[in-house]
Scaffold this motif. Structure first.
Motif, PDB file in Angstrom:
ATOM      1  N   LEU A  51       2.300   9.360  -3.273  1.00 11.68           N
ATOM      2  CA  LEU A  51       2.131   9.319  -4.732  1.00 11.68           C
ATOM      3  C   LEU A  51       2.063  10.719  -5.333  1.00 11.68           C
ATOM      4  CD1 LEU A  51      -0.391   6.373  -5.178  1.00 11.68           C
ATOM      5  CD2 LEU A  51       2.021   6.421  -5.805  1.00 11.68           C
ATOM      6  N   VAL A  52       1.382  11.629  -4.652  1.00 12.47           N
ATOM      7  CA  VAL A  52       1.292  13.009  -5.144  1.00 12.47           C
ATOM      8  C   VAL A  52       2.673  13.671  -5.095  1.00 12.47           C
ATOM      9  CG1 VAL A  52       0.290  15.279  -4.712  1.00 12.47           C
ATOM     10  CG2 VAL A  52      -1.132  13.239  -4.540  1.00 12.47           C
TER      11      VAL A  52
ATOM     12  N   GLY B 231       0.164  14.618   5.136  1.00 12.71           N
ATOM     13  CA  GLY B 231       0.151  13.166   5.223  1.00 12.71           C
ATOM     14  C   GLY B 231       0.638  12.649   6.568  1.00 12.71           C
TER      15      GLY B 231
ATOM     16  N   ILE C 226       2.274  18.807   1.321  1.00  9.94           N
ATOM     17  CA  ILE C 226       1.536  17.555   1.161  1.00  9.94           C
ATOM     18  C   ILE C 226       2.092  16.496   2.111  1.00  9.94           C
ATOM     19  CG2 ILE C 226       1.081  15.641  -0.436  1.00  9.94           C
ATOM     20  CD1 ILE C 226       0.920  17.834  -2.645  1.00  9.94           C
TER      21      ILE C 226
ATOM     22  N   THR D 213       0.853  -1.177   0.000  1.00  5.07           N
ATOM     23  CA  THR D 213       0.000   0.000   0.000  1.00  5.07           C
ATOM     24  C   THR D 213       0.890   1.227   0.000  1.00  5.07           C
ATOM     25  OG1 THR D 213      -0.133   0.009   2.401  1.00  5.07           O
ATOM     26  CG2 THR D 213      -1.866  -1.152   1.215  1.00  5.07           C
ATOM     27  N   ILE D 214       0.607   2.112  -0.878  1.00  7.74           N
ATOM     28  CA  ILE D 214       1.358   3.362  -0.974  1.00  7.74           C
ATOM     29  C   ILE D 214       0.392   4.484  -0.653  1.00  7.74           C
ATOM     30  CG2 ILE D 214       2.695   4.874  -2.476  1.00  7.74           C
ATOM     31  CD1 ILE D 214       3.462   2.409  -4.094  1.00  7.74           C
ATOM     32  N   GLU D 215       0.809   5.329   0.251  1.00  5.38           N
ATOM     33  CA  GLU D 215      -0.060   6.425   0.668  1.00  5.38           C
ATOM     34  C   GLU D 215      -0.264   7.417  -0.471  1.00  5.38           C
ATOM     35  OE1 GLU D 215       0.657   8.249   4.408  1.00  5.38           O
ATOM     36  OE2 GLU D 215       1.633   6.459   5.197  1.00  5.38           O
ATOM     37  N   MET D 216      -1.463   7.983  -0.524  1.00  2.00           N
ATOM     38  CA  MET D 216      -1.805   8.923  -1.587  1.00  2.00           C
ATOM     39  C   MET D 216      -0.894  10.152  -1.543  1.00  2.00           C
ATOM     40  SD  MET D 216      -3.508   9.488  -4.242  1.00  2.00           S
ATOM     41  CE  MET D 216      -4.752   8.239  -4.246  1.00  2.00           C
ATOM     42  N   ALA D 217      -0.578  10.633  -0.342  1.00  3.34           N
ATOM     43  CA  ALA D 217       0.296  11.809  -0.226  1.00  3.34           C
ATOM     44  C   ALA D 217       1.653  11.522  -0.849  1.00  3.34           C
ATOM     45  CB  ALA D 217       0.454  12.205   1.241  1.00  3.34           C
TER      46      ALA D 217
ATOM     47  N   SER E 215       5.252  20.075  -2.197  1.00  2.00           N
ATOM     48  CA  SER E 215       5.509  18.690  -1.788  1.00  2.00           C
ATOM     49  C   SER E 215       5.740  18.588  -0.286  1.00  2.00           C
ATOM     50  CB  SER E 215       6.679  18.092  -2.571  1.00  2.00           C
ATOM     51  OG  SER E 215       7.877  18.755  -2.274  1.00  2.00           O
TER      52      SER E 215
END
Length: 93
Positions: free
Chosen positions: A13-14, A67, A63, A7-11, A60
Motif C-alpha cells: 500500500l505504501v 516487506g 520499502i 489482505t493487502i500488505e502495508m508495504a 519504493s
C-alpha cells in the motif's frame, strides 16, 4: 452469499501510494510548464523531477525489500541492491 476478504500488505500500500504521489507530481509539473509557457522554467521544473523520480524509486524499492525481508537471503539482498545501484548509474546523464 460468499464474502471475499483480501489482505493487502502495508508495504504494498505504501509503494502504491508513493507511485500515485509521484504521478500526481508529474502531472502537476506538466500543468505548471504549460501555465508558465517558458523554456527556462520548464527546464527548472524538469530538474526538480530529476530529483523526485529517483527518490521515489529508491524509497519504493527499499520499502519493498523491507516487506520481503523474511523471504530473501542476504545474497539476494546484495544482488538487488547492486541492481538498483547499476540502474541509477545507468540513468545518470
Amino acid at each position: 452469499m460468499k464474502t471475499w476478504f483480501y489482505t493487502i500488505e502495508m508495504a504494498l500500500l505504501v509503494m502504491v501510494g508513493l507511485r500515485v504521489i509521484s504521478g500526481l507530481i508529474e502531472l502537476t509539473v506538466a500543468g505548471l510548464i504549460l501555465k508558465f509557457n517558458s523554456i527556462e522554467k520548464a527546464v527548472a521544473l524538469n530538474a526538480v523531477l530529476a530529483i523526485v523520480g529517483p527518490t521515489i524509486f529508491i524509497t519504493s524499492v527499499a520499502i519493498g525489500l523491507v516487506g520481503m525481508s523474511d523471504k530473501l537471503s542476504l545474497s539476494k539482498f546484495v544482488f538487488i541492491g547492486a541492481g538498483v545501484v547499476l540502474i541509477l548509474v545507468g540513468i545518470r546523464k
